[in-house]
Design a protein around this motif. Structure first.
Motif, PDB file in Angstrom:
ATOM      1  N   ARG A  65       0.862  -1.183   0.000  1.00 51.67           N
ATOM      2  CA  ARG A  65       0.000   0.000   0.000  1.00 51.67           C
ATOM      3  C   ARG A  65       0.899   1.235   0.000  1.00 51.67           C
ATOM      4  O   ARG A  65       1.838   1.317   0.804  1.00 51.67           O
ATOM      5  CB  ARG A  65      -0.898   0.004   1.233  1.00 51.67           C
ATOM      6  N   GLY A 123     -15.345  -0.516  -3.496  1.00 46.70           N
ATOM      7  CA  GLY A 123     -14.204  -1.259  -4.027  1.00 46.70           C
ATOM      8  C   GLY A 123     -13.974  -2.610  -3.388  1.00 46.70           C
ATOM      9  O   GLY A 123     -13.086  -3.347  -3.795  1.00 46.70           O
ATOM     10  N   ALA A 168      -8.962  -3.164  -9.537  1.00 51.58           N
ATOM     11  CA  ALA A 168      -8.701  -1.843  -8.961  1.00 51.58           C
ATOM     12  C   ALA A 168      -7.769  -1.036  -9.853  1.00 51.58           C
ATOM     13  O   ALA A 168      -7.851   0.186  -9.902  1.00 51.58           O
ATOM     14  CB  ALA A 168      -8.122  -1.980  -7.558  1.00 51.58           C
ATOM     15  N   THR A 170      -7.848  -0.593 -12.912  1.00 51.66           N
ATOM     16  CA  THR A 170      -8.577   0.144 -13.952  1.00 51.66           C
ATOM     17  C   THR A 170      -9.694   0.998 -13.366  1.00 51.66           C
ATOM     18  O   THR A 170     -10.411   1.660 -14.104  1.00 51.66           O
ATOM     19  CB  THR A 170      -9.180  -0.844 -14.974  1.00 51.66           C
ATOM     20  N   ALA A 171      -9.836   1.005 -12.045  1.00 49.70           N
ATOM     21  CA  ALA A 171     -10.950   1.714 -11.413  1.00 49.70           C
ATOM     22  C   ALA A 171     -10.638   3.167 -11.062  1.00 49.70           C
ATOM     23  O   ALA A 171     -11.544   3.920 -10.759  1.00 49.70           O
ATOM     24  CB  ALA A 171     -11.387   0.975 -10.150  1.00 49.70           C
ATOM     25  N   TYR A 172      -9.373   3.558 -11.100  1.00 49.35           N
ATOM     26  CA  TYR A 172      -9.006   4.918 -10.718  1.00 49.35           C
ATOM     27  C   TYR A 172      -8.977   5.834 -11.938  1.00 49.35           C
ATOM     28  O   TYR A 172      -8.255   5.564 -12.902  1.00 49.35           O
ATOM     29  CB  TYR A 172      -7.625   4.932 -10.047  1.00 49.35           C
ATOM     30  N   PRO A 173      -9.701   6.943 -11.895  1.00 46.93           N
ATOM     31  CA  PRO A 173      -9.743   7.849 -13.034  1.00 46.93           C
ATOM     32  C   PRO A 173      -8.549   8.823 -13.074  1.00 46.93           C
ATOM     33  O   PRO A 173      -8.333   9.487 -14.082  1.00 46.93           O
ATOM     34  CB  PRO A 173     -11.053   8.618 -12.836  1.00 46.93           C
ATOM     35  N   ALA A 174      -7.779   8.912 -11.966  1.00 44.82           N
ATOM     36  CA  ALA A 174      -6.658   9.851 -11.901  1.00 44.82           C
ATOM     37  C   ALA A 174      -5.522   9.248 -11.087  1.00 44.82           C
ATOM     38  O   ALA A 174      -5.635   8.153 -10.545  1.00 44.82           O
ATOM     39  CB  ALA A 174      -7.128  11.168 -11.258  1.00 44.82           C
ATOM     40  N   HIS A 175      -4.421   9.995 -10.997  1.00 47.80           N
ATOM     41  CA  HIS A 175      -3.237   9.509 -10.278  1.00 47.80           C
ATOM     42  C   HIS A 175      -3.232   9.887  -8.814  1.00 47.80           C
ATOM     43  O   HIS A 175      -2.218   9.729  -8.132  1.00 47.80           O
ATOM     44  CB  HIS A 175      -1.971  10.059 -10.948  1.00 47.80           C
ATOM     45  N   ASP A 176      -4.324  10.355  -8.258  1.00 46.65           N
ATOM     46  CA  ASP A 176      -4.350  10.798  -6.861  1.00 46.65           C
ATOM     47  C   ASP A 176      -4.123   9.664  -5.872  1.00 46.65           C
ATOM     48  O   ASP A 176      -3.818   9.906  -4.707  1.00 46.65           O
ATOM     49  CB  ASP A 176      -5.623  11.575  -6.537  1.00 46.65           C
ATOM     50  N   TRP A 177      -4.223   8.414  -6.297  1.00 51.31           N
ATOM     51  CA  TRP A 177      -3.963   7.286  -5.404  1.00 51.31           C
ATOM     52  C   TRP A 177      -2.492   7.211  -5.009  1.00 51.31           C
ATOM     53  O   TRP A 177      -2.143   6.558  -4.038  1.00 51.31           O
ATOM     54  CB  TRP A 177      -4.380   5.972  -6.060  1.00 51.31           C
ATOM     55  N   ARG A 178      -1.626   7.881  -5.752  1.00 52.19           N
ATOM     56  CA  ARG A 178      -0.185   7.815  -5.495  1.00 52.19           C
ATOM     57  C   ARG A 178       0.232   8.500  -4.198  1.00 52.19           C
ATOM     58  O   ARG A 178       1.308   8.288  -3.688  1.00 52.19           O
ATOM     59  CB  ARG A 178       0.590   8.416  -6.654  1.00 52.19           C
TER      60      ARG A 178
END
Length: 180
Positions: A65, A123, A168, A170-178
């Motif tokens: 994570r 999710g 998961a 392909t589920a994120y529309p942007a890079h904010d998960w980084r």
């Protein structure tokens, strides 16, 4: 049923480990240990009647994570320790397993007194967080005689979270998960 309480500070080793010996004396032995304590394993070996050691890890024993390197490393290390102990203690009839929870509604996840059925998680295939009682049920199963042939395993209790790996991605529309 009785509860026995002792102070145990693992920064005061090896002396602090004598608490385990006191528990064994008070209880007439140790059959099940939730988590890993070397002294309890020795008590089980010396008693020569087998036993169960169950470590609580995390899904992060298996999957990383972002922003959680120390936590993930600790959980992966606990998972590897579980497997090594399973090999080393098997000859004594002691099984060693881990339970790897996903997101559970507890104070650790900022959900003190939260009802998991009200914690929507799109999710996660089951659509909610888990309840501590569901983790406890997994521990209880591994402690039962029916689980006597299970050792070195990690029982994942995550509502299907780990199944979402490729989904998961392909589920994120942007890079904010980084960013954690």
């Amino acid at each position: 049923m009785a509860a026995h309480v002792r102070r145990l500070d693992l920064t005061e080793l090896p002396g602090a480990a004598s608490v385990i010996d006191a528990f064994a004396e008070d209880l007439g032995g140790i059959d099940v240990l939730v988590n890993c304590a070397q002294r309890a394993a020795r008590q089980m070996v010396d008693a020569a009647h087998g036993g169960r050691i169950i470590t609580i890890t995390s899904v992060h024993e298996h999957v990383p994570r972002v922003g959680a390197a120390p936590y993930c490393a600790a959980k992966a290390g606990a998972g590897a320790l579980t497997q090594v102990l399973a090999l080393e203690l098997a000859e004594h009839g002691i099984t060693v397993n881990s339970v790897a929870p996903g997101e559970i509604s507890t104070p650790m996840t900022g959900q003190t007194d939260a009802d998991p059925r009200e914690q929507e998680r799109p999710g996660i295939p089951l659509g909610r967080t888990g309840h501590a009682a569901e983790v406890a049920a997994a521990v209880a199963f591994l402690a039962r005689p029916a689980a006597g042939y299970i050792t070195g395993a990690s029982l994942v209790v995550d509502g299907g979270l780990m199944l979402m790996g490729a989904q998961a991605g392909t589920a994120y529309p942007a890079h904010d998960w980084r960013s954690p």
